[in-house]
Motif scaffolding. Structure first.
Motif, PDB file in Angstrom:
ATOM      1  N   ALA A   1       0.834  -1.208   0.000  1.00 38.06           N
ATOM      2  CA  ALA A   1       0.000   0.000   0.000  1.00 38.06           C
ATOM      3  C   ALA A   1       0.864   1.252   0.000  1.00 38.06           C
ATOM      4  N   VAL A   2       1.936   1.245   0.801  1.00 39.86           N
ATOM      5  CA  VAL A   2       2.847   2.385   0.833  1.00 39.86           C
ATOM      6  C   VAL A   2       3.512   2.579  -0.526  1.00 39.86           C
TER       7      VAL A   2
ATOM      8  N   ALA B   1       1.016   3.953  -3.005  1.00 39.43           N
ATOM      9  CA  ALA B   1       0.711   5.360  -2.729  1.00 39.43           C
ATOM     10  C   ALA B   1       1.841   6.274  -3.201  1.00 39.43           C
TER      11      ALA B   1
ATOM     12  N   ALA C   1       1.843   6.426  -7.044  1.00 38.59           N
ATOM     13  CA  ALA C   1       0.667   7.004  -7.698  1.00 38.59           C
ATOM     14  C   ALA C   1       0.882   8.509  -7.838  1.00 38.59           C
TER      15      ALA C   1
ATOM     16  N   LEU D   1      -1.604  11.252  -6.613  1.00 42.00           N
ATOM     17  CA  LEU D   1      -1.751  11.537  -5.185  1.00 42.00           C
ATOM     18  C   LEU D   1      -0.762  12.595  -4.713  1.00 42.00           C
TER      19      LEU D   1
ATOM     20  N   PHE E   1       2.320  12.190  -3.577  1.00 47.52           N
ATOM     21  CA  PHE E   1       3.235  11.807  -2.511  1.00 47.52           C
ATOM     22  C   PHE E   1       4.655  11.652  -3.055  1.00 47.52           C
TER      23      PHE E   1
ATOM     24  N   VAL F   1       2.222   8.745   4.868  1.00 48.04           N
ATOM     25  CA  VAL F   1       1.426   7.662   4.275  1.00 48.04           C
ATOM     26  C   VAL F   1       1.156   6.581   5.315  1.00 48.04           C
TER      27      VAL F   1
ATOM     28  N   LEU G   1      -2.514   5.344   6.599  1.00 47.91           N
ATOM     29  CA  LEU G   1      -2.945   3.951   6.475  1.00 47.91           C
ATOM     30  C   LEU G   1      -3.386   3.383   7.814  1.00 47.91           C
TER      31      LEU G   1
END
Length: 300
Positions: free
Chosen positions: A253-254, A257, A260, A263, A265, A273, A277
């Motif tokens: 997930a990190v 993120a 992406a 987003l 980040f 992040v 989460l």
């Protein structure tokens, strides 16, 4: 994400899976909020790196020695709580702060590079596979072995006593269980696992650093919370499996993120992040969102 990035994420996920098992032991089994891991993670890395580079030790033995150092740190935290009645959170903070200075002394500086030396991962160079493939396989097998050993331990008389001490200390004491000793050895074991993870992390990324423990407690808790929210279980076997699943899912997930672009980040936002989460996982756990999603998925 490329295959190389996915495999690198699995590497990190498996390493932090070991941290998650330690967090499960303290937070879920013993009900002992332990912040020592912020110091024991880099402690394991510092001890292993120094022994490998400065003393020429076998990397496997150096890694185990790092685990022993982590056990001593966790034992000291529990000692402050059990023997001297210092609040467990404060005891963990005190040890974590002191370990920062200790790690600097061990490494004779803020970091210790692992350049041109053998590590546990160089043992597999003769297998004919590139490191980015063989390393996740080795770490996956290793974390599975540690998980099974922890399961077996918690099924023994000593392990059942430890579970009882965390679930109901008064009842455990009434049945002859030394709750203080359970905390001492339980917190020590959890930090030994964290220190071993730190030693492996340093060897796979090429250096030990005094600051590498920042945020480790959040990573461990995120792995436990996410895993047990998605795979709720009342059995030890499935609970520890959920922790490992949560560690890998968290790292994925990190990575997603941070990759992406829409987003916004950056690599420096990894702690932000992580916090987001964990907050999402806690909110979903409280509202039952994970279970609702899983229940709907099961009807299809």
């Amino acid at each position: 994400m490329s295959l190389y990035e996915i495999l690198g994420t699995l590497e990190t996920g498996f390493i932090f899976g070991i941290v998650a098992l330690g967090a499960y032991l303290t937070f879920q089994i013993l009900d002992f909020p332990d912040l020592t891991v912020e110091g024991s993670f880099p402690l394991g890395a510092a001890v292993a790196a120094t022994l490998i580079v400065a003393a020429g030790w076998n990397p496997w033995l150096a890694t185990l020695t790092g685990g022993v150092a982590g056990f001593a740190a966790g034992f000291a935290t529990a000692m402050l709580n059990v023997r001297f009645k210092i609040l467990h959170i404060l005891a963990g903070i005190l040890l974590s702060i002191s370990l920062y200075s200790i790690n600097l002394r061990i490494m004779s500086g803020p970091n210790k590079p692992l350049l041109m030396v053998d590590t546990v991962f160089t043992s597999f160079e003769g297998l004919g596979l590139p490191g980015y493939i063989i390393n996740p396989i080795f770490l996956g097998i290793m974390v599975l072995v540690i998980k099974l050993l922890l399961d077996a331990f918690l099924a023994t008389g000593w392990g059942i006593s430890m579970r009882a001490a965390g679930a109901n200390p008064a009842m455990a004491e009434a049945n002859g269980v030394n709750v203080g000793n359970m905390k001492l050895y339980g917190v020590g074991t959890a930090n030994a696992l964290t220190a071993i993870a730190g030693a492996l992390f340093a060897q796979i990324f090429g250096a030990a650093d005094a600051y590498m423990g920042i945020g480790v407690i959040i990573v461990g808790l995120a792995s436990v919370i996410v895993g047990m929210s998605i795979l709720p279980s009342r059995t030890i076997f499935l609970a520890t499996l959920a922790c490992l699943f949560g560690a890998v899912l968290y790292r994925l997930a990190v990575a997603l993120a941070l990759n992406a672009d829409f987003l916004g980040f950056q690599a420096s936002d990894v702690q932000l992040v992580t916090a987001l989460l964990v907050a999402i996982a806690l909110i979903a756990q409280q509202t039952g969102s994970f279970r609702t999603i899983l229940r709907k998925g099961g009807r299809k």
